[in-house]
Structure formats: structure tokens, C-alpha cells
Design a protein around this motif. Structure first.
Motif, PDB file in Angstrom:
ATOM      1  N   GLN A   1      -0.531  65.713  34.145  1.00 42.94           N
ATOM      2  CA  GLN A   1      -1.670  64.828  34.410  1.00 42.94           C
ATOM      3  C   GLN A   1      -1.679  64.445  35.889  1.00 42.94           C
ATOM      4  O   GLN A   1      -0.631  64.383  36.523  1.00 42.94           O
ATOM      5  CB  GLN A   1      -1.574  63.578  33.527  1.00 42.94           C
ATOM      6  CG  GLN A   1      -1.595  63.866  32.045  1.00 42.94           C
ATOM      7  CD  GLN A   1      -2.888  64.512  31.582  1.00 42.94           C
ATOM      8  OE1 GLN A   1      -3.942  64.377  32.195  1.00 42.94           O
ATOM      9  NE2 GLN A   1      -2.797  65.267  30.489  1.00 42.94           N
ATOM     10  N   PRO A   2      -2.853  64.154  36.444  1.00 39.08           N
ATOM     11  CA  PRO A   2      -2.923  63.801  37.868  1.00 39.08           C
ATOM     12  C   PRO A   2      -2.320  62.432  38.177  1.00 39.08           C
ATOM     13  O   PRO A   2      -1.921  62.174  39.304  1.00 39.08           O
ATOM     14  CB  PRO A   2      -4.424  63.821  38.166  1.00 39.08           C
ATOM     15  CG  PRO A   2      -5.072  63.585  36.853  1.00 39.08           C
ATOM     16  CD  PRO A   2      -4.168  64.186  35.815  1.00 39.08           C
ATOM     17  N   ASP A   3      -2.241  61.571  37.163  1.00 40.83           N
ATOM     18  CA  ASP A   3      -1.688  60.236  37.378  1.00 40.83           C
ATOM     19  C   ASP A   3      -0.240  60.200  36.886  1.00 40.83           C
ATOM     20  O   ASP A   3       0.042  59.813  35.772  1.00 40.83           O
ATOM     21  CB  ASP A   3      -2.530  59.174  36.675  1.00 40.83           C
ATOM     22  CG  ASP A   3      -2.769  59.504  35.205  1.00 40.83           C
ATOM     23  OD1 ASP A   3      -2.584  60.672  34.817  1.00 40.83           O
ATOM     24  OD2 ASP A   3      -3.137  58.585  34.451  1.00 40.83           O
ATOM     25  N   PHE A   4       0.660  60.625  37.743  1.00 39.14           N
ATOM     26  CA  PHE A   4       2.080  60.711  37.412  1.00 39.14           C
ATOM     27  C   PHE A   4       2.626  59.306  37.156  1.00 39.14           C
ATOM     28  O   PHE A   4       2.444  58.406  37.968  1.00 39.14           O
ATOM     29  CB  PHE A   4       2.843  61.371  38.567  1.00 39.14           C
ATOM     30  CG  PHE A   4       4.245  61.757  38.223  1.00 39.14           C
ATOM     31  CD1 PHE A   4       4.503  62.963  37.606  1.00 39.14           C
ATOM     32  CD2 PHE A   4       5.308  60.921  38.527  1.00 39.14           C
ATOM     33  CE1 PHE A   4       5.800  63.336  37.297  1.00 39.14           C
ATOM     34  CE2 PHE A   4       6.609  61.287  38.219  1.00 39.14           C
ATOM     35  CZ  PHE A   4       6.856  62.494  37.605  1.00 39.14           C
ATOM     36  N   ASN A   5       3.290  59.127  36.028  1.00 33.78           N
ATOM     37  CA  ASN A   5       3.850  57.832  35.661  1.00 33.78           C
ATOM     38  C   ASN A   5       5.362  57.882  35.913  1.00 33.78           C
ATOM     39  O   ASN A   5       6.100  58.500  35.151  1.00 33.78           O
ATOM     40  CB  ASN A   5       3.547  57.526  34.189  1.00 33.78           C
ATOM     41  CG  ASN A   5       4.036  56.175  33.756  1.00 33.78           C
ATOM     42  OD1 ASN A   5       4.817  55.521  34.454  1.00 33.78           O
ATOM     43  ND2 ASN A   5       3.585  55.740  32.589  1.00 33.78           N
TER      44      ASN A   5
ATOM     45  N   SER B   1       7.649  55.837  35.467  1.00 29.89           N
ATOM     46  CA  SER B   1       8.513  55.203  34.466  1.00 29.89           C
ATOM     47  C   SER B   1       8.516  55.952  33.130  1.00 29.89           C
ATOM     48  O   SER B   1       9.232  55.563  32.213  1.00 29.89           O
ATOM     49  CB  SER B   1       8.075  53.750  34.246  1.00 29.89           C
ATOM     50  OG  SER B   1       6.763  53.714  33.731  1.00 29.89           O
ATOM     51  N   ASP B   2       7.737  57.025  33.028  1.00 29.21           N
ATOM     52  CA  ASP B   2       7.643  57.778  31.774  1.00 29.21           C
ATOM     53  C   ASP B   2       8.419  59.090  31.887  1.00 29.21           C
ATOM     54  O   ASP B   2       8.062  59.958  32.690  1.00 29.21           O
ATOM     55  CB  ASP B   2       6.173  58.065  31.456  1.00 29.21           C
ATOM     56  CG  ASP B   2       5.981  58.803  30.151  1.00 29.21           C
ATOM     57  OD1 ASP B   2       6.946  58.929  29.369  1.00 29.21           O
ATOM     58  OD2 ASP B   2       4.847  59.263  29.913  1.00 29.21           O
ATOM     59  N   PRO B   3       9.470  59.281  31.095  1.00 31.56           N
ATOM     60  CA  PRO B   3      10.241  60.534  31.139  1.00 31.56           C
ATOM     61  C   PRO B   3       9.390  61.780  30.867  1.00 31.56           C
ATOM     62  O   PRO B   3       9.664  62.841  31.410  1.00 31.56           O
ATOM     63  CB  PRO B   3      11.301  60.352  30.045  1.00 31.56           C
ATOM     64  CG  PRO B   3      11.409  58.878  29.839  1.00 31.56           C
ATOM     65  CD  PRO B   3      10.056  58.314  30.155  1.00 31.56           C
ATOM     66  N   ALA B   4       8.340  61.643  30.062  1.00 31.18           N
ATOM     67  CA  ALA B   4       7.469  62.787  29.773  1.00 31.18           C
ATOM     68  C   ALA B   4       6.800  63.307  31.039  1.00 31.18           C
ATOM     69  O   ALA B   4       6.549  64.513  31.170  1.00 31.18           O
ATOM     70  CB  ALA B   4       6.419  62.408  28.733  1.00 31.18           C
ATOM     71  N   SER B   5       6.518  62.422  32.000  1.00 28.21           N
ATOM     72  CA  SER B   5       5.909  62.864  33.264  1.00 28.21           C
ATOM     73  C   SER B   5       6.838  63.788  34.030  1.00 28.21           C
ATOM     74  O   SER B   5       6.407  64.785  34.615  1.00 28.21           O
ATOM     75  CB  SER B   5       5.546  61.662  34.135  1.00 28.21           C
ATOM     76  OG  SER B   5       4.462  60.966  33.590  1.00 28.21           O
ATOM     77  N   TYR B   6       8.125  63.466  34.022  1.00 32.85           N
ATOM     78  CA  TYR B   6       9.097  64.305  34.730  1.00 32.85           C
ATOM     79  C   TYR B   6       9.257  65.659  34.043  1.00 32.85           C
ATOM     80  O   TYR B   6       9.367  66.689  34.703  1.00 32.85           O
ATOM     81  CB  TYR B   6      10.444  63.581  34.836  1.00 32.85           C
ATOM     82  CG  TYR B   6      10.387  62.381  35.736  1.00 32.85           C
ATOM     83  CD1 TYR B   6      10.499  62.511  37.113  1.00 32.85           C
ATOM     84  CD2 TYR B   6      10.190  61.108  35.206  1.00 32.85           C
ATOM     85  CE1 TYR B   6      10.429  61.406  37.946  1.00 32.85           C
ATOM     86  CE2 TYR B   6      10.111  60.000  36.032  1.00 32.85           C
ATOM     87  CZ  TYR B   6      10.230  60.154  37.399  1.00 32.85           C
ATOM     88  OH  TYR B   6      10.148  59.058  38.235  1.00 32.85           O
ATOM     89  N   VAL B   7       9.258  65.652  32.724  1.00 27.75           N
ATOM     90  CA  VAL B   7       9.348  66.916  31.979  1.00 27.75           C
ATOM     91  C   VAL B   7       8.125  67.779  32.281  1.00 27.75           C
ATOM     92  O   VAL B   7       8.242  68.969  32.578  1.00 27.75           O
ATOM     93  CB  VAL B   7       9.472  66.655  30.458  1.00 27.75           C
ATOM     94  CG1 VAL B   7       9.346  67.959  29.670  1.00 27.75           C
ATOM     95  CG2 VAL B   7      10.781  65.952  30.136  1.00 27.75           C
ATOM     96  N   SER B   8       6.951  67.164  32.240  1.00 31.37           N
ATOM     97  CA  SER B   8       5.719  67.938  32.440  1.00 31.37           C
ATOM     98  C   SER B   8       5.572  68.453  33.865  1.00 31.37           C
ATOM     99  O   SER B   8       4.805  69.384  34.106  1.00 31.37           O
ATOM    100  CB  SER B   8       4.495  67.111  32.051  1.00 31.37           C
ATOM    101  OG  SER B   8       4.306  66.031  32.937  1.00 31.37           O
ATOM    102  N   LEU B   9       6.311  67.890  34.827  1.00 32.33           N
ATOM    103  CA  LEU B   9       6.236  68.352  36.216  1.00 32.33           C
ATOM    104  C   LEU B   9       6.636  69.818  36.347  1.00 32.33           C
ATOM    105  O   LEU B   9       6.144  70.529  37.218  1.00 32.33           O
ATOM    106  CB  LEU B   9       7.109  67.473  37.115  1.00 32.33           C
ATOM    107  CG  LEU B   9       7.067  67.757  38.607  1.00 32.33           C
ATOM    108  CD1 LEU B   9       5.643  67.648  39.151  1.00 32.33           C
ATOM    109  CD2 LEU B   9       7.984  66.803  39.349  1.00 32.33           C
ATOM    110  N   ALA B  10       7.515  70.281  35.472  1.00 38.57           N
ATOM    111  CA  ALA B  10       7.884  71.703  35.482  1.00 38.57           C
ATOM    112  C   ALA B  10       7.409  72.414  34.222  1.00 38.57           C
ATOM    113  O   ALA B  10       7.087  73.597  34.255  1.00 38.57           O
ATOM    114  CB  ALA B  10       9.395  71.860  35.626  1.00 38.57           C
ATOM    115  N   ALA B  11       7.340  71.686  33.108  1.00 34.43           N
ATOM    116  CA  ALA B  11       7.048  72.326  31.816  1.00 34.43           C
ATOM    117  C   ALA B  11       5.577  72.661  31.611  1.00 34.43           C
ATOM    118  O   ALA B  11       5.243  73.414  30.699  1.00 34.43           O
ATOM    119  CB  ALA B  11       7.538  71.433  30.675  1.00 34.43           C
TER     120      ALA B  11
END
Length: 193
Positions: free
Chosen positions: A40-44, A46-56
Motif C-alpha cells: 500500500q502507498p501509506d506504509f504503516n 507500526s504494522d508488521p504486515a507493512s514490513y512483510v509486504s515491502l518485499a512480499a
């Protein structure tokens, strides 16, 4: 005599299998895995899912056509790339391209990103270095870059929900990796087993 089936390009094949599994699992679960496989364009922060999605996000795809389009390129040229640069280097290039493209997309655009198009374009450019010699620029690289990246620059002005940025950056990173590995890195032909 028919021989045994060989898992000849472990990184490329595993990546392709994971992308296929993610696509069908996400569809079966009515999109509930999307938070991990869409950047998503709005990286959170504090949300671990954001870090996973950065590569996944490169494992996620929006449609069967999207998945097949990317995997056909990846499975066609990826094994050549993995044979030339080695499994470990290929994995590093995939992860680096995914993260760099993801960060670039978040910084420059207000849209999300999904799919392995940047990886496919990185492989397209890298394969043009397949039989290059140190200190020389392969004509195949020049022609492939002009055709593939030139087309993406031209169509980038269209509003079509396709991330030409991912294609262009993937291609640029493929060129950087191609020149870098030819000049600096020792080519490691060992496969991950």
C-alpha cells in the motif's frame, strides 16, 4: 530413455511456485492475504504486515493473466540468469529489486503495487549479459534495453493501472547488476540445494 525431472533453477522455481500458491490461496481466502502481498502507498511503520509486504508484494498478483504474464518471462529467462549469476546472487537481486521498487513506488506515487513485473524486467535485462565478456558492452543489452525500457517510457504516460515505474526500475537495476557482476563480483555458479 526419459530422465528424472531436475529442479534446475531452485530460486526461480521456488519463487514461481510461491507466487502461484499465494495467488490461489488468496483467491480461496477471498483476498484476506492481500495485506501481506499488496504494498500500500501509506506504509504503516507500526504494522508488521507493512514490513512483510515491502518485499512480499512481488508474490501477489491481481489476476490469472497477471500471474501467467510475469511467470512466463521469469520461467523463460530466470534459469539462464540463475545459471550465470548463481542462486544466492539471484535471490539477493530479487529481494533488492523488490524492496527498492517498493520504496520508490511509495515515495513517488500515491498508488499501491502488486506483482513481479519489476523482477521480470530485471531478468530480461540481466539475460542480455548472458554471454558477455568483461570490459565490453553487449549489443544485446543495448537492443533489449532500447526495446523493453524504451516501450515502458513511451507507455508510462497512459493511465492503465500498470506500474511502468516497476518495469523501468527493474530494468535499470538489472543493468546495474549486470555491469556490477561483470566488473566486481565473482560469478558464483553454485546452486542452492
Amino acid at each position: 530413455m526419459i530422465g528424472r525431472i531436475q529442479y534446475n533453477a531452485p530460486v526461480v522455481l521456488t519463487f514461481s511456485l510461491l507466487a502461484t500458491l499465494v495467488y490461489f490461496a488468496n483467491n480461496a481466502m477471498l483476498g484476506s492475504l492481500s495485506e501481506y502481498f499488496v504494498l500500500q502507498p501509506d506504509f504503516n511503520f507500526s504494522d508488521p504486515a507493512s514490513y512483510v509486504s515491502l518485499a512480499a508484494y512481488v508474490l501477489g498478483h491481481s489476476s490469472t493473466e497477471h500471474l501467467i504474464g510475469n511467470l512466463s518471462i521469469i520461467l523463460l529467462v530466470g534459469p539462464i540468469v540463475e545459471e550465470k549469476y548463481g542462486s544466492a546472487n539471484t535471490l539477493i537481486m530479487i529481494v533488492f529489486t523488490a524492496i527498492a521498487t517498493g520504496i520508490g513506488n511509495m515515495l513517488l506515487f500515491s498508488t499501491g503495487i502488486i506483482g513481479a513485473s519489476g523482477i521480470a524486467f530485471m531478468f530480461i535485462i540481466l539475460v542480455s549479459f548472458a554471454n558477455s565478456q568483461r570490459g565490453r558492452i553487449p549489443l544485446t543489452f543495448i537492443l533489449v534495453a532500447a526495446l523493453y525500457l524504451g516501450k515502458e517510457v513511451v507507455v508510462s504516460f497512459q493511465n492503465d493501472n500498470i506500474s511502468q515505474f516497476a518495469h523501468i526500475l527493474g530494468g535499470i537495476l538489472g543493468a546495474i547488476f549486470g555491469f556490477y557482476t561483470e566488473r566486481v563480483m565473482p560469478v558464483q555458479r553454485q546452486k542452492i540445494r
